[in-house]
Write an enzyme that holds these catalytic residues in place. Sequence first.
Site, PDB file in Angstrom:
ATOM      1  N   GLY A 160       0.811  -1.211   0.000  1.00 29.91           N
ATOM      2  CA  GLY A 160       0.000   0.000   0.000  1.00 29.91           C
ATOM      3  C   GLY A 160       0.841   1.255   0.000  1.00 29.91           C
ATOM      4  O   GLY A 160       0.549   2.215  -0.725  1.00 29.91           O
ATOM      5  N   TYR A 161       1.902   1.253   0.809  1.00 24.28           N
ATOM      6  CA  TYR A 161       2.795   2.422   0.886  1.00 24.28           C
ATOM      7  C   TYR A 161       3.525   2.629  -0.432  1.00 24.28           C
ATOM      8  O   TYR A 161       3.575   3.755  -0.954  1.00 24.28           O
ATOM      9  CB  TYR A 161       3.784   2.222   2.029  1.00 24.28           C
ATOM     10  CG  TYR A 161       4.812   3.323   2.169  1.00 24.28           C
ATOM     11  CD1 TYR A 161       4.430   4.594   2.563  1.00 24.28           C
ATOM     12  CD2 TYR A 161       6.166   3.076   1.917  1.00 24.28           C
ATOM     13  CE1 TYR A 161       5.366   5.608   2.698  1.00 24.28           C
ATOM     14  CE2 TYR A 161       7.106   4.077   2.054  1.00 24.28           C
ATOM     15  CZ  TYR A 161       6.705   5.342   2.447  1.00 24.28           C
ATOM     16  OH  TYR A 161       7.644   6.340   2.576  1.00 24.28           O
ATOM     17  N   ALA A 162       4.091   1.551  -0.979  1.00 21.01           N
ATOM     18  CA  ALA A 162       4.824   1.671  -2.239  1.00 21.01           C
ATOM     19  C   ALA A 162       3.913   2.130  -3.369  1.00 21.01           C
ATOM     20  O   ALA A 162       4.326   2.894  -4.244  1.00 21.01           O
ATOM     21  CB  ALA A 162       5.485   0.338  -2.593  1.00 21.01           C
ATOM     22  N   SER A 164       1.398   4.168  -3.088  1.00 24.20           N
ATOM     23  CA  SER A 164       1.211   5.614  -2.955  1.00 24.20           C
ATOM     24  C   SER A 164       2.429   6.370  -3.477  1.00 24.20           C
ATOM     25  O   SER A 164       2.303   7.437  -4.088  1.00 24.20           O
ATOM     26  CB  SER A 164       0.928   5.987  -1.494  1.00 24.20           C
ATOM     27  OG  SER A 164       2.081   5.930  -0.681  1.00 24.20           O
TER      28      SER A 164
END
Length: 252
Positions: A160-162, A164
């Site tokens: 999820g972070y990557a 974004s």
Amino acid sequence: MTTNGGPANAPVPRVAVVTGGSGGIGRASALRLAADGMAVLVHFAGNKERAQRTVDAITSAGGKAVAVSADITDEAAVEALFERAEQEFGGVDVVVHTAGIMLLAPLAEMSIADFDRMHRTNVRGTFLVCAQAARRLRPGGALITFSTSVTRLQLPGYAGYAASKGAVEAMTLILARELRGRDITVNAVAPGPTATPLFLQGKPPEVIDRIAGMAPMQRLGEPEDIAESVAFLAGPARWVNGQVLFTNGGAA
């Protein structure tokens, strides 16, 4: 407001807006740009005392700085943030957008609420800051966004972070081309694992040691390591444009 002036005939410094400038990489970047002679607007979201400590460190060294709070996901607040920089210092020459959040979980286990919160901050926030920077940066200016080396490392739990930050990279590289003829550079810095509260939070020592060992130098990066790349892109690197600068000690 805290500012520190100089002689009436002193040259007007370049002006930097640093989002997330109260701690971690943002603080290190604000201090480094101030050491390079820039006046700095130190943006913060909620920790006023920590932001003021950054300002005090700059002004005590003879620089100019002011701390300003804003919600980077709110269009009006971001516009007001840039207007404040222009009111305080006369314009904007450098924008360093470090503000963001990192929520980790395997993709199948991440809640949609966490996913949406992270993308609202990291993607919408970057979009709003980039839009204001594109409208306000003076010729010779630089916009520096923040991605992550995790987009290349493919670490489990970071999907999820990557994702974004992949959106941040796309916006950055396209905006560099959209500002053709403006004499403004647009680049992203992609740190590797860096010893900031954002990275260290919730990780047991054995996990931190394992990640630190990924780099040939066998340590985590320090915020000052990342600030070196920020200073390079904000100052002498006029022929670096539309790029993602991986700053990870060789970890990726």
